[in-house]
Design a protein around this motif. Structure first.
Motif, short mmCIF file in Angstrom:
data_model
loop_
_atom_site.label_atom_id
_atom_site.label_comp_id
_atom_site.label_asym_id
_atom_site.label_seq_id
_atom_site.Cartn_x
_atom_site.Cartn_y
_atom_site.Cartn_z
N ILE A 323 -27.69 -0.34 -1.19
CA ILE A 323 -26.91 1.01 -0.04
C ILE A 323 -28.26 1.67 0.32
O ILE A 323 -29.14 1.71 -0.07
CB ILE A 323 -26.21 1.77 -1.26
N LYS A 330 -25.93 4.17 6.05
CA LYS A 330 -24.45 3.90 5.41
C LYS A 330 -23.60 3.79 6.12
O LYS A 330 -22.69 2.92 5.77
CB LYS A 330 -24.44 5.35 4.39
N ASN A 448 -18.23 -5.01 -4.05
CA ASN A 448 -19.18 -4.34 -4.68
C ASN A 448 -18.85 -2.59 -4.63
O ASN A 448 -19.52 -2.02 -5.31
CB ASN A 448 -20.54 -4.37 -4.35
N TYR A 449 -17.96 -2.24 -3.93
CA TYR A 449 -17.71 -0.82 -3.60
C TYR A 449 -16.14 -0.57 -3.78
O TYR A 449 -15.59 -0.57 -2.76
CB TYR A 449 -18.11 -0.67 -2.09
N LEU A 575 -19.36 4.35 -0.99
CA LEU A 575 -20.39 3.13 -1.18
C LEU A 575 -20.84 3.43 -2.72
O LEU A 575 -21.82 3.05 -3.26
CB LEU A 575 -21.54 3.03 -0.29
N ASP A 576 -19.95 3.99 -3.26
CA ASP A 576 -20.18 4.22 -4.87
C ASP A 576 -20.16 2.93 -5.72
O ASP A 576 -19.10 2.59 -6.02
CB ASP A 576 -19.21 5.30 -5.28
N GLU A 577 -21.12 2.39 -5.53
CA GLU A 577 -21.19 0.94 -6.47
C GLU A 577 -21.18 0.89 -7.62
O GLU A 577 -21.65 2.05 -8.52
CB GLU A 577 -22.49 0.24 -5.67
#
Length: 609
Positions: A323, A330, A448-449, A575-577
């Motif tokens: 990220i 982003k 992933n997100y 994008l909170d992976e």
């Protein structure tokens, strides 16, 4: 030879720095593939003294119980001249010239990981010693095998140590240095017992016999040293370590080595073996054997590294990019992920991926079948035709043909086409939704997100819902157009029958006889069939234009507009992976760096040769 051993030293240091030291992994570790020498022995076997004799320095912690509680990777570097010094991998560029400080640092570094307890850890300590009095060699000192736990240790400590030792020596690239005291029965030796379990033919085991000078009078170790008592592929090597009295008197290692040589040359039992006894000889033998083993393993190492680099690159590609830190980065990352999803969705519609053919199936199967099943009996029954014509005439009967009656009959009949028209729109909508689900599932970057995945799915569904509403409006307008304006030529071309069709001199009741009503119903049905044939082709065009085409062109346009207005913090939430994926990517990047560096190091050595 020096270059090869230094190569392995560098690779082992890199392995430890990046956390790759033989622990469980989905991919083979470089550590496991590197030739190593592991020193194995029970407590009080003289294992530490052997290492100090090889090094020529007194530097290892001493005490009762388990002193070595972490693997110590000891790298010896021979220098031509200069002062002896030591360096730890965890304290780079800090040189220790006082070896008592080295002993203290080993203890402190052990406590840093295990705490001030008597527990053990598999994380190695790396110590390099540079001296003109050593040979180039790398040894791994493992915790001493024990039979009982002491106070402060868990009940599992005995098995834990054995498991750790076994994890090193069971690897085919590991040379086992099995240290056993001569003043105990060899059959009870912990080192020989565990070595025999992992190397039953003794093909990678070097036997080291300590405390020969402490054997009972009248006994000797000649049978063992000559390989008659316990045969190994390599000859046994006897050593004489410093006694406790020597340690208390601070007799240095150089003097101790000289005393050791004198012992073997002056002992009648061992004088014929003196040339291959002693710690100096042990170091040279191990160094030559390690060099030979490394040389034989180079091609296999190169193959392993090349294959693993490909595997790691594939894994990294699957995990996606890290990220970005800034808002612009982003936003760009989100846009790229969305474009990947959008491209996958288009590929489904265009036939590159399966699913788009279902839309054609709706047009070619569902719509014709639904239109064919339409029943006009109710609208064109004798009773209904007569009723609508009569009502349309009002107080004044029609003169030639019941035009208003025809219009009302056609309109009421064509209205029934609206239901299958809406059903086609809904069916295509469901297919498009399903393709969105499939495309999201197939877009590996979205996996992933989770927050972004949800947002993209909701945005796509909202767009499809708007397109469905517009498509339904447009398709129903086609039906309304047919209702609002009739094709005049169709009726002009109908055969005229004055007697039956509309002679105004006949009474109203004669003009509405059954034959006449049937003729009107037949004409209306023929016209409706003509309209159905037209709509059969125009409805799919409208649906494709309003739904499929628009979905390909602008599925996420509104979502992109909203993204541009978001702040960095809001973009970050999308994008909170999953932390597990983040950690896996970081580990993969580190391992890839390690293997690429290893590849360069090996290539440099090979080309130099």
């Amino acid at each position: 030879m020096d270059t090869l051993i230094n190569l392995v030293n560098k690779l082992q240091k890199a392995c430890t720095a990046l956390g790759d030291f033989g622990e469980e992994s989905s991919l083979p570790t470089l550590w496991d593939a590197l030739p190593t020498i592991a020193v194995v022995g029970g407590q009080s076997s003289g294992k530490s003294s052997v290492l100090e004799s090889v090094v020529g320095k007194d530097f290892l912690p001493r005490g009762s119980g388990i002193v070595t509680r972490r693997p110590l990777v000891l790298q010896l570097h021979k220098i031509e001249e200069g002062k002896e010094y030591a360096e730890f991998a965890h304290l780079p560029r800090k040189w220790f010239t006082d070896f008592a400080a080295v002993r203290k640092e080993i203890g402190d570094e052990t406590d840093r990981v295990t705490g001030r307890t008597k527990q053990i850890s598999s994380v190695p300590i790396y110590l390099s010693i540079y001296s003109p009095n050593v040979v180039n060699l790398t040894l791994i000192d493992l915790p001493g095998l024990t039979k009982i736990a002491v106070e402060g240790q868990s009940d599992s400590i005995v098995q834990d140590i054995e498991n750790m030792v076994r994890s090193y020596i069971e690897k085919p690239n590991c040379i086992i240095l099995a240290v056993s005291p001569a003043n105990q029965d060899l059959a009870t030796s912990d080192a020989i017992k565990i070595s025999r379990e992992v190397d039953p033919k003794g093909e990678r085991t070097f036997g080291v016999l300590t405390k020969i000078d402490l054997m009972d009078k009248g006994t000797d170790a000649v049978d063992i040293l000559e390989g008659r008592s316990h045969r190994l592929k390599f000859p046994w090597i006897g050593v004489v370590n410093r006694s406790q009295a020597d340690i208390n008197k601070n007799i240095d290692m150089i003097a101790a080595r000289r005393k050791e040589r004198e012992y073997f040359f002056n002992s009648p039992e061992y004088s014929h073996l003196a040339n291959r006894m002693g710690s100096e000889h042990l170091g040279k033998v191990l160094s030559r054997h390690l060099e030979s083993l490394i040389k034989s393993r180079i091609p296999g190492l190169q193959s392993l590294i090349s294959k693993t680099i490909l595997d790691l690159e594939t894994e990294l590609n699957r995990l996606g990019n890290p990220i970005a830190a800034d808002s612009g980065g982003k936003l760009y990352m989100i846009m790229e992920i969305c474009r990947a999803f959008d491209q996958t969705f288009k590929e489904h519609l265009d036939g590159i991926r399966p699913g788009g053919e279902k839309v054609y199936g709706v047009f070619e199967n569902q719509l014709p079948f639904a239109l064919k099943r339409l029943q006009f009996d109710k609208q064109l029954s004798m009773e209904n035709v007569r009723k609508l014509i009569t009502e349309a005439d009002g107080y004044q009967p029609h003169l030639i043909a019941p035009e208003q009656g025809y219009r009302r009959l056609i309109e009421s009949t064509l209205v029934t086409i609206k239901h299958p028209t809406e059903a086609v729109v809904d069916a295509v909508h469901d297919i498009l939704r399903d393709l969105v689900r499939k495309s999201i599932k197939e877009t590996k970057e979205l996996k992933n997100y989770p927050p972004l995945k949800v947002e993209v799915m909701n945005a796509a569904y909202e767009s499809l819902e708007r397109m469905r509403n517009e498509s339904k409006r447009a398709a129903l307008q086609l039906v309304d157009m047919e209702c609002s304006y009739l094709t005049v030529d169709f009726f002009r071309n109908l055969p005229q029958d004055v007697e039956k069709g509309g002679n105004p001199t006949h009474s109203i009741y004669d003009r509405y006889n059954d034959a006449y009503i049937r003729r009107v119903g037949s004409n209306v049905l023929a016209y409706v069939h003509m309209v159905v044939g037209t709509l059969r082709h125009s409805i799919p065009k409208s649906v494709v234009y309003c739904q499929v085409r628009e979905a390909k062109r602008s599925l996420l346009d509104r979502f992109f507009t909203e993204l541009g207005a978001k702040e960095g913090r809001q973009l970050g939430k999308l994008l909170d992976e999953d932390p597990e994926i983040t950690q896996r990517r970081q580990n993969t990047v580190k391992r890839l760096e390690l293997y690429r560096a290893a590849q360069c190091e090996i290539d440099t050595v090979v080309w130099a040769k």
